[in-house]
Design a protein around this motif. Structure first.
Motif, PDB file in Angstrom:
ATOM      1  N   UNK A 133      15.170 -48.881  -5.336  1.00 36.74           N
ATOM      2  CA  UNK A 133      15.364 -47.621  -6.045  1.00 36.74           C
ATOM      3  C   UNK A 133      16.659 -47.694  -6.847  1.00 36.74           C
ATOM      4  N   UNK A 134      16.563 -47.367  -8.119  1.00 36.39           N
ATOM      5  CA  UNK A 134      17.737 -47.204  -8.973  1.00 36.39           C
ATOM      6  C   UNK A 134      17.821 -45.714  -9.283  1.00 36.39           C
ATOM      7  N   UNK A 135      18.667 -44.970  -8.543  1.00 33.47           N
ATOM      8  CA  UNK A 135      18.674 -43.513  -8.669  1.00 33.47           C
ATOM      9  C   UNK A 135      19.632 -42.994  -9.736  1.00 33.47           C
ATOM     10  N   UNK A 136      19.283 -41.845 -10.290  1.00 30.86           N
ATOM     11  CA  UNK A 136      20.200 -41.130 -11.174  1.00 30.86           C
ATOM     12  C   UNK A 136      20.725 -39.877 -10.495  1.00 30.86           C
ATOM     13  N   UNK A 137      20.231 -39.580  -9.322  1.00 24.72           N
ATOM     14  CA  UNK A 137      20.744 -38.437  -8.582  1.00 24.72           C
ATOM     15  C   UNK A 137      20.244 -37.119  -9.135  1.00 24.72           C
ATOM     16  N   UNK A 138      21.159 -36.188  -9.315  1.00 29.29           N
ATOM     17  CA  UNK A 138      20.816 -34.858  -9.825  1.00 29.29           C
ATOM     18  C   UNK A 138      20.995 -34.851 -11.338  1.00 29.29           C
ATOM     19  N   UNK A 139      20.015 -34.311 -12.034  1.00 24.66           N
ATOM     20  CA  UNK A 139      20.102 -34.208 -13.491  1.00 24.66           C
ATOM     21  C   UNK A 139      21.118 -33.150 -13.893  1.00 24.66           C
ATOM     22  N   UNK A 140      21.706 -33.325 -15.066  1.00 24.24           N
ATOM     23  CA  UNK A 140      22.623 -32.334 -15.624  1.00 24.24           C
ATOM     24  C   UNK A 140      21.794 -31.489 -16.587  1.00 24.24           C
ATOM     25  N   UNK A 141      21.713 -30.192 -16.309  1.00 27.49           N
ATOM     26  CA  UNK A 141      20.835 -29.324 -17.086  1.00 27.49           C
ATOM     27  C   UNK A 141      21.451 -27.951 -17.262  1.00 27.49           C
ATOM     28  N   UNK A 142      20.951 -27.234 -18.234  1.00 30.03           N
ATOM     29  CA  UNK A 142      21.413 -25.871 -18.478  1.00 30.03           C
ATOM     30  C   UNK A 142      20.734 -24.849 -17.585  1.00 30.03           C
ATOM     31  N   UNK A 143      19.765 -25.299 -16.811  1.00 28.90           N
ATOM     32  CA  UNK A 143      19.060 -24.391 -15.909  1.00 28.90           C
ATOM     33  C   UNK A 143      18.998 -25.009 -14.523  1.00 28.90           C
ATOM     34  N   UNK A 144      18.844 -24.186 -13.521  1.00 32.50           N
ATOM     35  CA  UNK A 144      18.777 -24.658 -12.147  1.00 32.50           C
ATOM     36  C   UNK A 144      17.365 -25.148 -11.851  1.00 32.50           C
ATOM     37  N   UNK A 145      17.270 -26.282 -11.199  1.00 35.39           N
ATOM     38  CA  UNK A 145      15.989 -26.838 -10.782  1.00 35.39           C
ATOM     39  C   UNK A 145      16.149 -27.493  -9.434  1.00 35.39           C
ATOM     40  N   UNK A 146      15.073 -28.002  -8.879  1.00 36.74           N
ATOM     41  CA  UNK A 146      15.140 -28.579  -7.532  1.00 36.74           C
ATOM     42  C   UNK A 146      16.034 -29.814  -7.424  1.00 36.74           C
ATOM     43  N   UNK A 147      16.213 -30.531  -8.512  1.00 38.84           N
ATOM     44  CA  UNK A 147      17.087 -31.706  -8.486  1.00 38.84           C
ATOM     45  C   UNK A 147      17.949 -31.739  -9.746  1.00 38.84           C
ATOM     46  N   UNK A 148      18.554 -30.590 -10.032  1.00 39.08           N
ATOM     47  CA  UNK A 148      19.387 -30.459 -11.231  1.00 39.08           C
ATOM     48  C   UNK A 148      20.664 -29.695 -10.905  1.00 39.08           C
TER      49      UNK A 148
END
Length: 169
Positions: free
Chosen positions: A111-126
């Protein structure tokens, strides 16, 4: 034995589209050292030998947009996927699964993970960010945790995307 030899299979070169029948593949310390027709290359003394006669051998496949789950390891491996780029998961969870797979405590592709995405809205993995400073903070959380890359959603805005890019540099 640290060396592994796969003999007799037809090797598919995915770059050229050629097939080498009755090939020999030498793997040592987890790395492919040589590939060639039968007898060339020679097998290292004491190597474990796998007979692949009548089978096809190709490089492991990558899933470059995965959202890894704990149940998909065997499914991926059984379909030739040996590495995944995880495009978003709960940070602690994906890093724990990555470590478990590296230690052979869980079965599945690398697995090559990016972790939590950076976003302008809240999401399950953001990470929900509203400012460049928040975007930098989110990027640092991922970087300090040891992720392999960062992902930014388009709704984060150009100034926040730029902040993340600078943090990653």
């Amino acid at each position: 034995a640290t060396a592994l030899v796969v003999r007799g299979g037809s090797v598919i070169d995915v770059r050229t589209g050629t097939v080498t029948p009755n090939a020999t593949i030498v793997i040592d310390s987890g790395r492919i050292q040589a590939v060639g027709p039968a007898g060339d290359p020679t097998s290292p003394a004491g190597a474990q030998v796998i007979d692949a006669t009548g089978k096809f051998v190709l490089p492991g496949l990558w899933d470059t947009h995965a959202h890894t789950r704990d149940f998909d390891g065997a499914l991926n491996i059984n379909h030739g996927v040996t590495s995944t780029m995880d495009m978003g998961n709960i940070l602690d969870w994906i890093l724990a699964l990555q470590e478990a797979r590296e230690k052979a405590e869980a079965f599945g592709p690398r697995i090559y993970p990016q972790g939590m995405s950076v976003a302008g809205r809240l999401g399950p993995h953001q990470w929900a960010v509203k400012t460049p400073d928040e975007a930098r903070w989110a990027a640092r959380q991922n970087i300090e945790a040891g992720v392999d890359f960062l992902k930014v959603y388009q709704d984060a805005g150009p100034d926040m995307i730029q902040a993340v890019a600078k943090e990653a540099d």
